[in-house]
Design an enzyme around this catalytic site. Structure first.
Site, PDB file in Angstrom:
ATOM      1  N   ASP A 125      17.716 -11.773  29.369  1.00 21.95           N
ATOM      2  CA  ASP A 125      16.335 -11.857  28.856  1.00 21.95           C
ATOM      3  C   ASP A 125      15.691 -13.217  29.192  1.00 21.95           C
ATOM      4  OD1 ASP A 125      14.140 -10.669  27.690  1.00 21.95           O
ATOM      5  OD2 ASP A 125      14.852 -10.814  25.632  1.00 21.95           O
TER       6      ASP A 125
ATOM      7  N   GLU B   9      12.281  -3.181  20.580  1.00 18.71           N
ATOM      8  CA  GLU B   9      12.942  -4.472  20.365  1.00 18.71           C
ATOM      9  C   GLU B   9      12.660  -4.863  18.912  1.00 18.71           C
ATOM     10  OE1 GLU B   9      11.258  -7.699  22.670  1.00 18.71           O
ATOM     11  OE2 GLU B   9      12.939  -9.062  22.268  1.00 18.71           O
TER      12      GLU B   9
HETATM   13  N1  ADE Z   1       8.745 -11.966  27.303  1.00 21.71           N
HETATM   14  C1  ADE Z   1       9.807 -12.725  27.558  1.00 21.71           C
HETATM   15  N2  ADE Z   1      10.840 -12.358  26.796  1.00 21.71           N
HETATM   16  C2  ADE Z   1      10.432 -11.305  26.046  1.00 21.71           C
HETATM   17  C3  ADE Z   1      11.045 -10.476  25.085  1.00 21.71           C
HETATM   18  N3  ADE Z   1      12.308 -10.640  24.699  1.00 21.71           N
HETATM   19  N4  ADE Z   1      10.305  -9.520  24.514  1.00 21.71           N
HETATM   20  C4  ADE Z   1       9.036  -9.357  24.868  1.00 21.71           C
HETATM   21  N5  ADE Z   1       8.417 -10.104  25.771  1.00 21.71           N
HETATM   22  C5  ADE Z   1       9.104 -11.077  26.361  1.00 21.71           C
HETATM   23 ZN    ZN Z   2      12.582  -9.104  27.852  1.00 24.05          ZN
END
Ligand code: ADE
Ligand code: ZN
Length: 344
Positions: free
Chosen positions: A283, A205
């Site tokens: 998300d 990410e």
């Molecule tokens: N916890 C909640 N959303 C998240 C994300 N996008 N990346 C990592 N941890 C998270």
């Molecule tokens: Zn996430």
């Protein structure tokens, strides 16, 4: 193909039977409900109104979001709070024709504040069961380890989960990615697999492609959450294709957390073109400006997606889900029927 505020596109998206595979239940905590629960629990928030809280939802990176997300979760104390949170999410996505959900929860965010594991999971589970019966939404539940904490703490969480093993389908890995590689959690993932849990992890990410490799090679995950960075490495793309590893991408999250500069830069069209099993999800919808429909819509507008690509994305989500082969087939058949119906 579509223009801003295209009502045709909105209608098409609304009608697609959808599966949500990347959703943090604590990230569905809408400010209105947050204030309501804070009030009934006699908790004073740092914000004097819903509007001032919403104004704080501007992030430059993942950590700035996580700080606010964990602060918001602090008002959740009782089983009823976890039930209300989950029930509100399920009703919202039901209105968007989401028919299957795979929901993350972060037990450590609550147990570290003295809230019992049983309190958290009972509330979530009861809402999921109610939605199964009353809203016809099928579900899976995924317990996430917080990667900014130690592997030892994750082991304790694994231990606490065991009385509820029958309710939990898998484990995940979330929170601050940079500096917390998957390798830190190799042993607890192995122990989780030994308990029968399926394995997924957030990787690529904000973190580098090496973290995606580690999630595959060391944690042995069967699905990657996000994975945006995979296109940086052709050997990794080949690996994802060979094993047919799904990537659960979250377009509005990526823009809100500046993983990409603008929606037009989203890598998903390239991923689909390469044959990667890419899917889209929300998300933390209360924080990033939208649920499933809004993610589909903003992405389709920005990338000019056609109906075949929308159909592919919605089919991919069921393929990537943990539903039985029969249930997958049923949903995919319905999606194909929907897209091939004459009035679309
Ligand atoms: N916890 C909640 N959303 C998240 C994300 N996008 N990346 C990592 N941890 C998270
Ligand atoms: Zn996430």
């Amino acid at each position: 193909m579509y223009h801003k505020e295209s009502s045709d596109l909105k209608k098409i998206i609304q009608g697609i039977p959808k599966a949500e595979l990347h959703l943090h239940i604590e990230g569905s905590f809408e400010p209105e409900l947050l204030f309501k629960i804070a009030n009934r629990n006699n908790i004073t928030l740092d914000y004097d109104s819903i509007e001032s809280l919403k104004k704080a939802y501007k992030f430059n990176n993942l950590q700035e979001f996580l700080d606010i997300y964990y602060a918001g979760a602090e008002v959740l104390l009782y089983e009823q709070d976890f039930f209300d949170l989950t029930w509100a999410y399920l009703n919202k996505v039901h209105s968007q024709n989401v028919v299957h959900v795979e929901v993350f929860f972060d037990p450590q965010t609550h147990t570290d504040r003295g809230v019992g594991f049983n309190v958290v999971i009972n509330g979530i589970y009861k809402a999921l069961e109610k939605a199964k019966k009353e809203l016809n939404i099928s579900y899976k539940l995924i317990m996430s380890y917080l990667r900014h904490l130690s592997e030892e703490a994750a082991f304790k969480t694994l231990e606490s989960s065991l009385p509820f093993k029958d309710w939990i389908d898998g484990v995940g890995l979330d929170s601050s990615e940079k500096g917390n590689p998957p390798s830190k959690f190799s042993r607890v993932f192995k122990a989780s697999a030994n308990q029968g849990y399926k394995l997924v992890a957030h990787a690529g990410e904000e973190g580098p492609v090496e973290y995606i490799w580690e999630a595959l090679d060391l944690l042995k995950v069967i699905r990657i959450d996000h994975g945006n960075r995979c296109l940086d490495d052709e050997a990794l793309v080949q690996r994802l294709l060979k094993q047919n590893i799904p990537l659960t991408l979250c377009p509005l999250s990526n823009v809100a957390l500046k993983v990409i500069q603008k929606m037009e830069d989203h890598p998903i069209a390239k991923m689909l073109h390469k044959g990667i099993l890419a899917t889209i999800h929300s998300d933390d919808p209360a924080y990033f400006g939208g649920y499933m429909n809004e993610n589909y819509y903003e992405l389709a507008i920005a990338l000019n997606l056609n109906k075949d690509q929308l159909m592919q994305l919605s089919i991919n989500a069921f393929k990537a889900s943990w539903l039985s082969p029969e249930a997958k087939e049923k949903h995919i058949y319905q999606i194909k029927n929907y897209f091939h119906s004459s009035n679309l």
